[in-house]
Design an enzyme around this catalytic site. Sequence first.
Site, mmCIF file in Angstrom:
data_model
loop_
_atom_site.group_PDB
_atom_site.id
_atom_site.type_symbol
_atom_site.label_atom_id
_atom_site.label_comp_id
_atom_site.label_asym_id
_atom_site.label_seq_id
_atom_site.Cartn_x
_atom_site.Cartn_y
_atom_site.Cartn_z
ATOM 1 N N TYR A 143 0.882 -1.261 -0.095
ATOM 2 C CA TYR A 143 0.023 -0.131 -0.214
ATOM 3 C C TYR A 143 0.716 1.364 -0.025
ATOM 4 C CZ TYR A 143 -4.138 -3.198 1.168
ATOM 5 O OH TYR A 143 -5.032 -3.895 1.115
ATOM 6 N N LYS A 193 3.383 -15.520 2.929
ATOM 7 C CA LYS A 193 3.244 -16.295 1.618
ATOM 8 C C LYS A 193 4.568 -16.631 1.180
ATOM 9 C CE LYS A 193 0.760 -18.064 -1.798
ATOM 10 N NZ LYS A 193 -0.237 -19.309 -1.401
ATOM 11 N N ASP A 225 -3.291 -18.215 2.640
ATOM 12 C CA ASP A 225 -4.389 -18.937 2.043
ATOM 13 C C ASP A 225 -5.080 -20.037 3.150
ATOM 14 O OD1 ASP A 225 -2.034 -19.942 1.649
ATOM 15 O OD2 ASP A 225 -2.522 -20.999 -0.445
ATOM 16 N N ASP A 249 -5.224 -6.391 6.082
ATOM 17 C CA ASP A 249 -6.380 -5.850 5.656
ATOM 18 C C ASP A 249 -7.397 -6.680 5.301
ATOM 19 O OD1 ASP A 249 -8.278 -3.694 4.851
ATOM 20 O OD2 ASP A 249 -7.126 -3.277 2.876
ATOM 21 N N ASP A 253 -10.994 -8.113 8.233
ATOM 22 C CA ASP A 253 -12.311 -8.097 7.915
ATOM 23 C C ASP A 253 -13.027 -9.387 7.940
ATOM 24 O OD1 ASP A 253 -12.348 -5.485 7.511
ATOM 25 O OD2 ASP A 253 -12.962 -5.316 5.512
#
Length: 358
Positions: A143, A193, A225, A249, A253
Amino acid sequence: MKYKIALIRGDGIGPEIVNETVKVIDRVGEKFGHTFEYVDVLLGGCATDAVGVSYPEGTADRCKSCDAVLLGAVGGPKWGSDKPAEQRPETALLAIRKDLGLYANLRPAALRPALMDACPLKRETAERGIDLLMVRELTGGIYFGKRDKYQTEDRGMEATDLMAYSEKEIERIGRRAFEMARLRRKKVSSVDKANVLETSRLWRSMMHRLAKEYADVAYEDVLVDNCAMQLVRDPGQFDVVVTENMFGDILSDEASMITGSIGLLPSASMGDGAPALYEPIHGSAPDIAGQDKANPIATILSAAMMFRYSFQLAEEANAVEAAVDKALAEGWRTADIAKPGEAIIGTRRMGEIIREHI
Ligand code: NAD
């Protein structure tokens, strides 16, 4: 003890929910013998209305003069994207986070026992309990990396976003996670990852170094994942989950959804050497502002986090959380968490009941 708290009441339902929370904090003060002093800080749409900009000069300094910052919510249609940046509430939010150097975002996802029905997972999964803390890196990664968009000769337009992490950035967020775990059930799950990404391999090697240092804390690596899957299969296995900005992020959620209502979830953002900022995860809910309808629990639980993490007052934090659980167990509901046909109470009454239980 005496503590100084900066209050950013903000816009929409912000002032109502902060108001109830302040009264809860004062009740804790009375009961446990602490003094809380408040410094009002103007930020957001209300600041634009009062002084013409959403982030008035001196805002960060006023916050830095305090031991912690409590924020209601900011924003609303009145200060939308047609307004210049300096008048928009979102600009102020980004600015305060940057000026306080808040690089760690902490979001607990705890299923309140009385609201087990609101959990969208299987009943037996919910019954095993959910009480995890997502620790998300907030100021690095993709980001904030270099981005580019350019024309190629044979593939049309092409775009890139760079994900970069330094050892320093990983170390400080990792330490946060291990420190938090020591205040909880002493387990860290680090999400990456590493089977694909170089940044993740660096992340993992730093986390392994820290895991040796914090030998009293159990540690595991989880691929992102797999983590997304485990959060809906068996979230009870997690205590502290630490991860980089973009993974965090998305996963935070997902984690909040498994616990039900948006009106219940607190959060904290932390840096080094500046006060941490505590706020509900929801926004300013302009649709119900000023109507005594907002659920104050997310903000009240944010204050509980403030007691635990900024003031090291664990007993006080537990007392607030227990009071919330008792109010819910007795069946008190604001509109957002009520089932059809259930009696509904307002913001002020919910605050009052929680205070009575402390
Ligand atoms: P929102 O979270 O404000 O509202 C979404 C829905 O949830 C609405 O129906 C609202 O009534 C309800 N809701 C939210 N909090 C509630 C509570 N405590 N009790 C009962 N119901 C509640 O999100 P939105 O509508 O997308 O955004 C509204 C404004 O808030 C926008 O201006 C947005 O930019 C801003 N916002 C601010 C923050 C922040 O201050 N950190 C975060 C998110 C959104």
